[in-house]
Motif scaffolding. Sequence first.
Motif, PDB file in Angstrom:
ATOM      1  N   VAL A   1       3.610   0.498   2.735  1.00  0.00           N
ATOM      2  CA  VAL A   1       3.335  -0.526   3.739  1.00  0.00           C
ATOM      3  C   VAL A   1       3.288  -1.867   3.011  1.00  0.00           C
ATOM      4  O   VAL A   1       2.454  -2.075   2.125  1.00  0.00           O
ATOM      5  CB  VAL A   1       1.970  -0.285   4.427  1.00  0.00           C
TER       6      VAL A   1
ATOM      7  N   PHE B   1       0.855  -1.194   0.000  1.00  0.00           N
ATOM      8  CA  PHE B   1       0.000   0.000   0.000  1.00  0.00           C
ATOM      9  C   PHE B   1       0.889   1.241   0.000  1.00  0.00           C
ATOM     10  O   PHE B   1       1.878   1.292   0.721  1.00  0.00           O
ATOM     11  CB  PHE B   1      -0.876   0.048   1.258  1.00  0.00           C
TER      12      PHE B   1
ATOM     13  N   ALA C   1       2.030  -4.929   3.313  1.00  0.00           N
ATOM     14  CA  ALA C   1       1.039  -5.637   4.138  1.00  0.00           C
ATOM     15  C   ALA C   1       1.176  -7.149   3.969  1.00  0.00           C
ATOM     16  O   ALA C   1       1.043  -7.912   4.921  1.00  0.00           O
ATOM     17  CB  ALA C   1      -0.364  -5.186   3.773  1.00  0.00           C
TER      18      ALA C   1
ATOM     19  N   HIS D   1      -8.717 -14.361  16.316  1.00  0.00           N
ATOM     20  CA  HIS D   1      -7.822 -14.105  17.445  1.00  0.00           C
ATOM     21  C   HIS D   1      -8.180 -15.024  18.604  1.00  0.00           C
ATOM     22  O   HIS D   1      -7.556 -14.985  19.646  1.00  0.00           O
ATOM     23  CB  HIS D   1      -7.901 -12.637  17.873  1.00  0.00           C
TER      24      HIS D   1
ATOM     25  N   GLU E   1     -12.434 -13.522  11.216  1.00  0.00           N
ATOM     26  CA  GLU E   1     -12.900 -13.290  12.589  1.00  0.00           C
ATOM     27  C   GLU E   1     -14.405 -13.503  12.758  1.00  0.00           C
ATOM     28  O   GLU E   1     -15.126 -12.605  13.161  1.00  0.00           O
ATOM     29  CB  GLU E   1     -12.503 -11.891  13.048  1.00  0.00           C
TER      30      GLU E   1
ATOM     31  N   VAL F   1       1.031   4.835   1.209  1.00  0.00           N
ATOM     32  CA  VAL F   1       0.301   5.719   2.121  1.00  0.00           C
ATOM     33  C   VAL F   1       1.047   7.036   2.275  1.00  0.00           C
ATOM     34  O   VAL F   1       2.258   7.116   2.073  1.00  0.00           O
ATOM     35  CB  VAL F   1       0.095   5.073   3.514  1.00  0.00           C
TER      36      VAL F   1
ATOM     37  N   PRO G   1      -0.703 -11.542  14.654  1.00  0.00           N
ATOM     38  CA  PRO G   1      -1.081 -10.364  15.449  1.00  0.00           C
ATOM     39  C   PRO G   1      -1.780  -9.292  14.605  1.00  0.00           C
ATOM     40  O   PRO G   1      -1.818  -9.406  13.376  1.00  0.00           O
ATOM     41  CB  PRO G   1       0.259  -9.849  15.973  1.00  0.00           C
ATOM     42  N   ASN G   2      -2.279  -8.263  15.241  1.00  0.00           N
ATOM     43  CA  ASN G   2      -2.922  -7.147  14.535  1.00  0.00           C
ATOM     44  C   ASN G   2      -1.962  -6.580  13.499  1.00  0.00           C
ATOM     45  O   ASN G   2      -0.778  -6.401  13.768  1.00  0.00           O
ATOM     46  CB  ASN G   2      -3.291  -6.013  15.512  1.00  0.00           C
ATOM     47  N   GLY G   3      -2.501  -6.327  12.321  1.00  0.00           N
ATOM     48  CA  GLY G   3      -1.687  -5.708  11.272  1.00  0.00           C
ATOM     49  C   GLY G   3      -0.765  -6.680  10.559  1.00  0.00           C
ATOM     50  O   GLY G   3       0.070  -6.268   9.756  1.00  0.00           O
ATOM     51  N   ALA G   4      -0.898  -7.979  10.808  1.00  0.00           N
ATOM     52  CA  ALA G   4       0.013  -8.965  10.219  1.00  0.00           C
ATOM     53  C   ALA G   4      -0.194  -9.126   8.709  1.00  0.00           C
ATOM     54  O   ALA G   4       0.709  -9.526   7.991  1.00  0.00           O
ATOM     55  CB  ALA G   4      -0.168 -10.316  10.896  1.00  0.00           C
ATOM     56  N   GLY G   5      -1.416  -8.831   8.237  1.00  0.00           N
ATOM     57  CA  GLY G   5      -1.705  -8.984   6.814  1.00  0.00           C
ATOM     58  C   GLY G   5      -2.768 -10.031   6.516  1.00  0.00           C
ATOM     59  O   GLY G   5      -2.977 -10.406   5.354  1.00  0.00           O
ATOM     60  N   LYS G   6      -3.461 -10.481   7.524  1.00  0.00           N
ATOM     61  CA  LYS G   6      -4.461 -11.544   7.345  1.00  0.00           C
ATOM     62  C   LYS G   6      -5.629 -11.074   6.482  1.00  0.00           C
ATOM     63  O   LYS G   6      -5.978 -11.712   5.489  1.00  0.00           O
ATOM     64  CB  LYS G   6      -4.999 -12.014   8.715  1.00  0.00           C
ATOM     65  N   SER G   7      -6.245  -9.959   6.875  1.00  0.00           N
ATOM     66  CA  SER G   7      -7.403  -9.479   6.121  1.00  0.00           C
ATOM     67  C   SER G   7      -7.010  -9.096   4.702  1.00  0.00           C
ATOM     68  O   SER G   7      -7.762  -9.318   3.754  1.00  0.00           O
ATOM     69  CB  SER G   7      -8.045  -8.283   6.828  1.00  0.00           C
ATOM     70  N   THR G   8      -5.818  -8.526   4.560  1.00  0.00           N
ATOM     71  CA  THR G   8      -5.351  -8.147   3.220  1.00  0.00           C
ATOM     72  C   THR G   8      -5.237  -9.400   2.342  1.00  0.00           C
ATOM     73  O   THR G   8      -5.623  -9.385   1.169  1.00  0.00           O
ATOM     74  CB  THR G   8      -3.994  -7.419   3.317  1.00  0.00           C
TER      75      THR G   8
HETATM   76  N1  ATP Z   1      -6.258   0.128   2.418  1.00  0.00           N
HETATM   77  C1  ATP Z   1      -5.112   0.215   3.101  1.00  0.00           C
HETATM   78  N2  ATP Z   1      -4.264   1.261   2.935  1.00  0.00           N
HETATM   79  C2  ATP Z   1      -3.099   1.350   3.580  1.00  0.00           C
HETATM   80  N3  ATP Z   1      -2.662   0.436   4.460  1.00  0.00           N
HETATM   81  C3  ATP Z   1      -3.444  -0.642   4.690  1.00  0.00           C
HETATM   82  C4  ATP Z   1      -4.708  -0.807   4.032  1.00  0.00           C
HETATM   83  N4  ATP Z   1      -5.261  -1.965   4.447  1.00  0.00           N
HETATM   84  C5  ATP Z   1      -4.390  -2.496   5.333  1.00  0.00           C
HETATM   85  N5  ATP Z   1      -3.305  -1.713   5.479  1.00  0.00           N
HETATM   86  C6  ATP Z   1      -2.122  -1.992   6.337  1.00  0.00           C
HETATM   87  O1  ATP Z   1      -1.651  -3.271   6.008  1.00  0.00           O
HETATM   88  C7  ATP Z   1      -1.220  -3.974   7.174  1.00  0.00           C
HETATM   89  C8  ATP Z   1      -1.989  -5.289   7.290  1.00  0.00           C
HETATM   90  O2  ATP Z   1      -3.353  -5.028   7.566  1.00  0.00           O
HETATM   91  P1  ATP Z   1      -4.452  -6.185   7.714  1.00  0.00           P
HETATM   92  O3  ATP Z   1      -5.767  -5.542   7.864  1.00  0.00           O
HETATM   93  O4  ATP Z   1      -4.270  -7.151   6.602  1.00  0.00           O
HETATM   94  O5  ATP Z   1      -4.005  -6.866   9.080  1.00  0.00           O
HETATM   95  P2  ATP Z   1      -4.703  -8.043   9.895  1.00  0.00           P
HETATM   96  O6  ATP Z   1      -3.689  -9.120  10.007  1.00  0.00           O
HETATM   97  O7  ATP Z   1      -6.017  -8.386   9.300  1.00  0.00           O
HETATM   98  O8  ATP Z   1      -4.883  -7.378  11.338  1.00  0.00           O
HETATM   99  P3  ATP Z   1      -6.093  -7.497  12.412  1.00  0.00           P
HETATM  100  O9  ATP Z   1      -5.749  -8.690  13.268  1.00  0.00           O
HETATM  101  O10 ATP Z   1      -5.933  -6.238  13.200  1.00  0.00           O
HETATM  102  O11 ATP Z   1      -7.377  -7.607  11.696  1.00  0.00           O
HETATM  103  C9  ATP Z   1      -1.444  -3.007   8.331  1.00  0.00           C
HETATM  104  O12 ATP Z   1      -0.231  -2.359   8.595  1.00  0.00           O
HETATM  105  C10 ATP Z   1      -2.466  -2.034   7.797  1.00  0.00           C
HETATM  106  O13 ATP Z   1      -2.329  -0.780   8.407  1.00  0.00           O
END
Ligand code: ATP
Length: 343
Positions: free
Chosen positions: A49, A33, A51, A227, A194, A35, A70-77
């Motif tokens: 970033v 990403f 991700a 989680h 989740e 940013v 953990p939070n921000g690991a990249g799972k949702s991405t």
């Molecule tokens: N649209 C976006 N623009 C910029 N950065 C993004 C975007 N979406 C996610 N990120 C960044 O990418 C990284 C991974 O985010 P992601 O949502 O995949 O984490 P996650 O593992 O799902 O975390 P969580 O457990 O908090 O849900 C984070 O640093 C987040 O800030």
Amino acid sequence: MDGFAQEATGAGGDGFGTLEDGFITLDGLEKVFQVRRRAGLLRRERHEVRAVDGISFQVARGEMVGYIGPNGAGKSTTIKMLTGILTPSGGSLRVAGIDPSRERTRLAHRIGVVFGQRTTLWWDLPLRDSYRLMHRMYRIPDGRYRENLDRCVELLDLGELLEVPVRQLSLGQRMRGDIAAALLHDPEVLYLDEPTIGLDVISKAKVRQFLKELNVERGTTVLLTTHDLTDIEQLCRRVMVIDHGRLMYDGSLAGLHEVGESERMLVVDLERELPPIELKSDGSGPGLRAVKVEGPRQWLAFPASASAAPLVARIAAQYPLMDLSVREPDIEAVIARMYRAAP
Ligand SMILES: Nc1ncnc2c1ncn2[C@@H]1O[C@H](COP(=O)(O)OP(=O)(O)OP(=O)(O)O)[C@@H](O)[C@H]1O
Ligand SMILES: [Mg+2]
């Protein structure tokens, strides 16, 4: 995969060769990403970033796999790329032979998605109307639709809720409604991001039971992000751990314990509150480390491979011991240690 029923539609018959091993295939997948960050009063700095930073794995048809980190690991991405919502920055990706970002609509008929954090239902409509819209959108044959809806209503306990507008549902009710919505069109793959977030113990148990049956009876392939490690313990034989966009572990839960070089825990009740117990490792056995002290109770970590007996004897000789128990390492502790050890 062994033993799973394979009732699902179109397996391997769609001209993409053998999909069985790599039903879902990621090869060096990346998402970067761009940013903009404030840097001083007027200046804004661009930065990247990463991700998802080069993830490769395969999931076989019928597997149910945990995807944690953990939070921000990249799972949702990762999940968003697997659905085609986001386009990868690099690497390659196939789901049921389809490139998700190129053929998102075609893929949509074969996958179901539940994002625990937001609903795919129509906010102002009763659940039943949302389902009717999906019936039409996905052109689900009438018989199939009714059968699937009945099954979901029964197993997810939705009977009383069908006429209630989504905005009036509690979080747990809405989540069950969302899971049903994701399954009406008989997807072969289900991504759950989740799905038990914010649910009470009984609702969690109900959702887990439902997912287990779905996987075993229908052979639905499931990728589960959570989680709540109890979800993983109860549902997934295989777990992948990611951190900072990279795959840290891919294997069994039992193996994860070993990788984490687990510790076991002695929970000790003393006669009175005392400073944390410290036992240095010596000729007669391993060391012991105080992790937590709450009044006269102390939690002491020691290597999982060591025997507790000599430690207990040493504590009993030096401290006014009232009671004691040994706890096996829980997966949460193992993963927390793994995250801490990551570069
Ligand atoms: N649209 C976006 N623009 C910029 N950065 C993004 C975007 N979406 C996610 N990120 C960044 O990418 C990284 C991974 O985010 P992601 O949502 O995949 O984490 P996650 O593992 O799902 O975390 P969580 O457990 O908090 O849900 C984070 O640093 C987040 O800030
Ligand atoms: Mg997330």
